[in-house]
Design an enzyme around this catalytic site. Structure first.
Site, PDB file in Angstrom:
ATOM      1  N   TYR A 141      22.805   9.442  70.175  1.00 55.02           N
ATOM      2  CA  TYR A 141      23.870  10.438  70.113  1.00 55.02           C
ATOM      3  C   TYR A 141      24.820  10.030  68.995  1.00 55.02           C
ATOM      4  CZ  TYR A 141      27.974  13.190  71.547  1.00 55.02           C
ATOM      5  OH  TYR A 141      29.047  14.055  71.589  1.00 55.02           O
ATOM      6  N   ASP A 236      25.300   4.045  62.839  1.00 59.24           N
ATOM      7  CA  ASP A 236      26.356   4.594  63.675  1.00 59.24           C
ATOM      8  C   ASP A 236      26.751   3.516  64.677  1.00 59.24           C
ATOM      9  OD1 ASP A 236      28.010   5.838  65.416  1.00 59.24           O
ATOM     10  OD2 ASP A 236      26.690   7.532  65.858  1.00 59.24           O
ATOM     11  N   LYS A 264      35.739   4.476  68.722  1.00 60.43           N
ATOM     12  CA  LYS A 264      35.952   3.804  70.011  1.00 60.43           C
ATOM     13  C   LYS A 264      36.857   2.559  69.908  1.00 60.43           C
ATOM     14  CE  LYS A 264      32.367   6.324  72.260  1.00 60.43           C
ATOM     15  NZ  LYS A 264      31.027   6.736  71.955  1.00 60.43           N
TER      16      LYS A 264
HETATM   17  C1  LIG Z   1      30.802   8.151  71.217  1.00 60.73           C
HETATM   18  C2  LIG Z   1      29.877   8.180  70.084  1.00 60.73           C
HETATM   19  C3  LIG Z   1      30.017   9.094  69.038  1.00 60.73           C
HETATM   20  C4  LIG Z   1      31.013  10.214  69.083  1.00 60.73           C
HETATM   21  O1  LIG Z   1      32.308   9.765  69.075  1.00 60.73           O
HETATM   22  P1  LIG Z   1      33.471  10.779  69.579  1.00 60.73           P
HETATM   23  O2  LIG Z   1      34.720  10.014  69.325  1.00 60.73           O
HETATM   24  O3  LIG Z   1      33.175  11.049  71.014  1.00 60.73           O
HETATM   25  O4  LIG Z   1      33.371  11.993  68.741  1.00 60.73           O
HETATM   26  C5  LIG Z   1      29.187   8.979  67.952  1.00 60.73           C
HETATM   27  N1  LIG Z   1      28.251   8.029  67.893  1.00 60.73           N
HETATM   28  C6  LIG Z   1      28.075   7.133  68.875  1.00 60.73           C
HETATM   29  C7  LIG Z   1      27.017   6.087  68.744  1.00 60.73           C
HETATM   30  C8  LIG Z   1      28.860   7.191  70.011  1.00 60.73           C
HETATM   31  O5  LIG Z   1      28.654   6.321  71.006  1.00 60.73           O
END
Ligand SMILES: *Cc1c(COP(=O)(O)O)cnc(C)c1O
Length: 426
Positions: A141, A236, A264
């Site tokens: 994701y 990511d 995060k």
């Molecule tokens: C949480 C997450 C996102 C999205 O971040 P948001 O702040 O919720 O938009 C993208 N990539 C990864 C790997 C994530 O865990």
């Protein structure tokens, strides 16, 4: 005080599904979401005053637990000086410098969410290469940008959404999707399409289908083929950053991506994302270059202060050793508890990210993850919740620990685990 059920009914009248992000609705486990009054350290306290040990930690950001005094103080100080200026501030430089050093980023741009970070990184990769196609891996994701929703993890996996309405066919066509850890398939895909690929984006440790570490050689293959074909390798690390190791997955596995997305933890619980990497790419971002990306609240001073205070505490000597030791004790204890109860399970953990899969075999891909016993997970989830342990309400998510999840909290969790397994295996 109204109960969670009453609040949920009321919320549904004003907010789609009663929540502002899908997985919060408990669709993956049934029942009613717990409405939170406040958090303190490793605990959440619901609107009725019930306390829970929190392993969601706002889905990862809270590496220091809730309301860490040093972060509270930094936020209070920043808030007193004004909330947002739409002009540069010193705090942005300080956070940029701290992140740059650890993630070997020549340049880094702050945005407001992980979604914005990945979306902007993709635009940059496309702008730099003049190519359209991207490669992503199923179960990963990367936020909810159109081109990244195909076979996505997290809530998309929990709700079992096949193709997302609203994503145009033209957009979907440019996203090539492969199984995570399918090194052979990746080589074949690049043999055929390598010259069209702008970017390969990956969660270097997958966390959004539950925790799935990279197979030996997988990340190396991504690096090697991206270099060969002139595609941009995007790690990511929105979840893995400051979680699988201080320097993220790229430090742990010793792979240098071209671009890194963060979020995060670097916002300490405030809305922050970031993307950065090689100057040859980042120099193309406006105003240095023509690839446009902007944000009214980007680099928000309060968010920068929260992130800086968080990373300051996280960077103290011994922090990651203590995090690792306790996360390992928890993971080992969960696995031992399942074994003793005769429940087939896999505890998959890297650093402070872990998932307990009710699965007889190790999970190496999204297809494997989907074979886990989601119904059993639902019962286990509620049994843990009843015993004061708040887990992610889905079988396909990571759980997180923080610096305030100490030995006593781990022990208490393992007691609850034992009792919960006994209850659900009955
Ligand atoms: C949480 C997450 C996102 C999205 O971040 P948001 O702040 O919720 O938009 C993208 N990539 C990864 C790997 C994530 O865990």
């Amino acid at each position: 005080m109204a109960t969670s059920s009453e609040l949920f009914e009321r919320a549904k009248k004003s907010i789609p599904g009663g929540v502002n992000s899908p997985v919060r609705a408990f669709r993956g486990v049934g029942g009613t979401p717990v409405f939170i009054d406040h958090g303190e350290g490793a605990y959440l306290v619901d609107v009725q005053g019930k306390r829970y040990i929190d392993y969601v930690l706002s889905w990862g950001p809270l590496l220091l637990g809730h309301a860490h005094p040093e972060v509270v103080e930094a936020v209070r100080k920043a808030a007193g000086r004004g909330f947002s200026f739409g002009a540069p501030t010193p705090g942005e430089i300080e956070l940029a410098e701290r992140v740059r050093a650890l993630y070997k980023l020549d340049l880094v741009r702050f945005v407001n969410s992980g979604t914005e970070a990945t979306m902007s990184a993709l635009r940059l990769a496309r702008g730099a290469t003049g190519r359209d196609a991207i490669v992503k891996f199923s179960g990963c994701y990367h936020g909810h940008a159109d081109s990244l929703l195909s076979e996505a993890g997290s809530g998309v996996a929990t709700l079992g959404i096949p193709g997302c309405p609203g994503v145009t066919a033209a957009t979907a066509k440019d996203t090539l999707t492969l199984a995570f850890n399918d090194t052979k398939g990746f080589h074949a895909l690049m043999d055929e399409h390598g010259a069209k690929v702008a970017a390969v984006i990956v969660e270097p440790v997958a966390g959004n289908m539950g925790v799935v570490p990279p197979a030996p050689g997988f990340l190396e293959a991504l690096r090697e083929r991206c270099t060969k074909h002139g595609a941009v390798l995007i790690f990511d690390e929105v979840m893995t950053g400051f979680r699988v190791a201080h320097g993220g997955a790229q430090a742990l596995y010793k792979i240098d991506p071209d671009l890194t997305c963060l979020g995060k933890v670097i916002g300490g619980g405030f809305p922050v994302g970031a993307y950065g990497g090689k100057a040859s790419l980042m120099d193309r971002i406006a105003p240095s270059g023509p690839v446009y990306q902007a944000g009214t609240l980007s680099g928000n001073p309060i968010a920068m202060a929260a992130g800086l205070a968080t990373l300051e505490v996280a960077g103290r000597p011994g922090t990651y050793e203590a995090l690792e030791r306790r996360a390992k004790a928890l993971g080992d204890g969960l696995a031992a508890g399942c074994k003793a109860a005769g429940v087939p399970a896999q505890v998959q953990r890297v650093g402070t990210m872990m998932t307990l899969f009710f699965n007889a075999e190790p999970v190496t891909s999204y297809a494997d993850a989907k074979k886990s016993d989601a119904a059993l997970f639902g019962r286990y989830f509620h049994a843990m919740l009843d015993r004061g342990v708040y887990l992610a309400p889905s079988a396909f998510e990571a759980g997180f620990t923080s610096i305030v999840h100490d030995d006593a909290i781990v022990a208490q969790t393992l007691e609850a685990h034992k009792a919960a397994l006994a209850a659900v295996a009955r």
